[in-house]
Design an enzyme around this catalytic site. Structure first.
Site, PDB file in Angstrom:
ATOM      1  N   ILE A 174     -34.980  -0.250  -0.315  1.00 47.19           N
ATOM      2  CA  ILE A 174     -34.834  -1.099   0.864  1.00 47.19           C
ATOM      3  C   ILE A 174     -35.985  -2.099   0.754  1.00 47.19           C
ATOM      4  CG2 ILE A 174     -34.828  -1.218   3.378  1.00 47.19           C
ATOM      5  CD1 ILE A 174     -33.841   1.645   3.435  1.00 47.19           C
ATOM      6  N   PRO A 175     -35.712  -3.345   0.340  1.00 44.74           N
ATOM      7  CA  PRO A 175     -36.760  -4.212  -0.208  1.00 44.74           C
ATOM      8  C   PRO A 175     -37.640  -4.914   0.822  1.00 44.74           C
ATOM      9  CG  PRO A 175     -34.654  -5.327  -0.330  1.00 44.74           C
ATOM     10  CD  PRO A 175     -34.368  -3.947   0.208  1.00 44.74           C
ATOM     11  N   CYS A 176     -38.475  -4.148   1.517  1.00 39.91           N
ATOM     12  CA  CYS A 176     -39.378  -4.758   2.481  1.00 39.91           C
ATOM     13  C   CYS A 176     -40.431  -5.627   1.806  1.00 39.91           C
ATOM     14  CB  CYS A 176     -40.032  -3.691   3.350  1.00 39.91           C
ATOM     15  SG  CYS A 176     -40.900  -2.417   2.426  1.00 39.91           S
ATOM     16  N   HIS A 177     -40.618  -5.458   0.492  1.00 42.20           N
ATOM     17  CA  HIS A 177     -41.584  -6.299  -0.221  1.00 42.20           C
ATOM     18  C   HIS A 177     -41.121  -7.752  -0.294  1.00 42.20           C
ATOM     19  CE1 HIS A 177     -38.680  -4.942  -3.271  1.00 42.20           C
ATOM     20  NE2 HIS A 177     -38.964  -6.055  -3.932  1.00 42.20           N
ATOM     21  N   ARG A 178     -39.846  -8.033   0.024  1.00 40.98           N
ATOM     22  CA  ARG A 178     -39.317  -9.395  -0.029  1.00 40.98           C
ATOM     23  C   ARG A 178     -39.490 -10.149   1.288  1.00 40.98           C
ATOM     24  NH1 ARG A 178     -33.733  -7.471  -2.936  1.00 40.98           N
ATOM     25  NH2 ARG A 178     -34.705  -6.698  -4.852  1.00 40.98           N
TER      26      ARG A 178
END
Length: 286
Positions: A242-246
């Site tokens: 779940i790409p919270c780094h984006r």
């Protein structure tokens, strides 16, 4: 399972990030950077090419402190419609197909009571990770190089304090292998309803692209809830997948990252490099 050499390569990347930062934005020649990493130039080149897909020289540009702002200019994603929140096409994470199921609000309110959550430590392209899973899929993924395994374990277990936790990596391993091997894996999202909506929106951000907290707030129909969105992003229990780094600040600042900013920078650079490597060569005119 993910090749453990990827974790070794990530340790080199971690050290390189620190060294590049110390250089104050001045590019480091291959020979010098390789020497700083205590590696031969040829071996250093191979490490970067295998892990990043581009040369060390090009990768340094992705690690630059202003790379996030460049992403905002060139690869900002608008999540404006409900159709954009699907899990297919460009929204898939580097061609990884995720099927997911959200825990019911009532079950979430019981803090995980009745759940058995198995866990183990695994090598990944971003260092060692603590992975947790229920019978329905991965429910936790934390990168431990910045925080340490004990702190990551305490963080995840505190989210579902009434669950039963057991160290049992064998049933978790195939889920992790599929996730980082670009296969098909399952997620079991354990969170409050608002958090689930935010995490669903995160799943729609294509690899190599970024968005903002305010944009996610608009996408889920709560345009004034950017601060609450930021809190939900920070509570994402399944890092990278779940790409919270984006998610960046509106001005292109990195913002925070629950598992350490060096990890976030490495992820964004890695995805940018992979996206560049996958692009067809530009057409030339005769």
């Amino acid at each position: 399972m993910q090749d453990s050499t990827d974790s070794y390569h990530y340790q080199v990347i971690r050290r390189a990030i620190a060294r590049i930062d110390a250089a104050g934005g001045q590019p480091l020649p291959l020979d010098r950077l390789a020497a700083e990493m205590e590696m031969s130039p040829a071996h250093f080149q191979r490490v970067f090419s295998r892990w990043a897909g581009v040369s060390p020289k090009r990768y340094q540009q992705y690690l630059a402190l202003d790379h996030a702002r460049a992403l905002m200019r060139a690869h900002f994603t608008t999540l404006a419609t409900a159709d954009a929140l699907g899990l297919s096409g460009a929204g898939r994470l580097h061609d990884l197909f995720l099927t997911w199921e959200a825990m019911s609000p009532g079950t979430y309110a019981r803090a995980g009571a009745g759940l058995t959550i198995r866990h183990g430590l695994f090598p990944t392209p971003f260092g060692q990770a603590l992975a947790m899973a229920t019978d329905r899929g991965l429910c936790g993924l934390a990168f431990t190089d910045e925080t340490g395994p004990a702190a990551a374990h305490a963080d995840l277990t505190a989210r579902w304090p009434a669950a039963s936790f057991t160290e049992d990596p064998d049933p978790v391993a195939p889920l992790v292998a599929a996730a980082f091997g670009q296969g098909s894996t399952r997620l079991h999202l354990i969170g409050a309803p608002f958090q689930i909506k935010v995490w669903e929106a995160l799943l729609a951000i294509p690899s190599g692209h970024v968005t903002t907290y305010a944009e996610i707030a608009r996408a889920i129909g709560s345009p004034r809830a950017a601060r609450a969105v930021g809190t939900a992003v920070g509570r994402n229990p399944v890092a990278f997948l779940i790409p919270c780094h984006r998610v960046l600040r509106a001005g292109g600042g990195l913002g925070g990252y629950h598992w350490g900013l060096p990890v976030k920078r490495a992820m964004l650079a890695w995805e940018s490099a992979r996206a560049e490597a996958a692009e067809p060569p530009a057409a030339t005119t005769p």
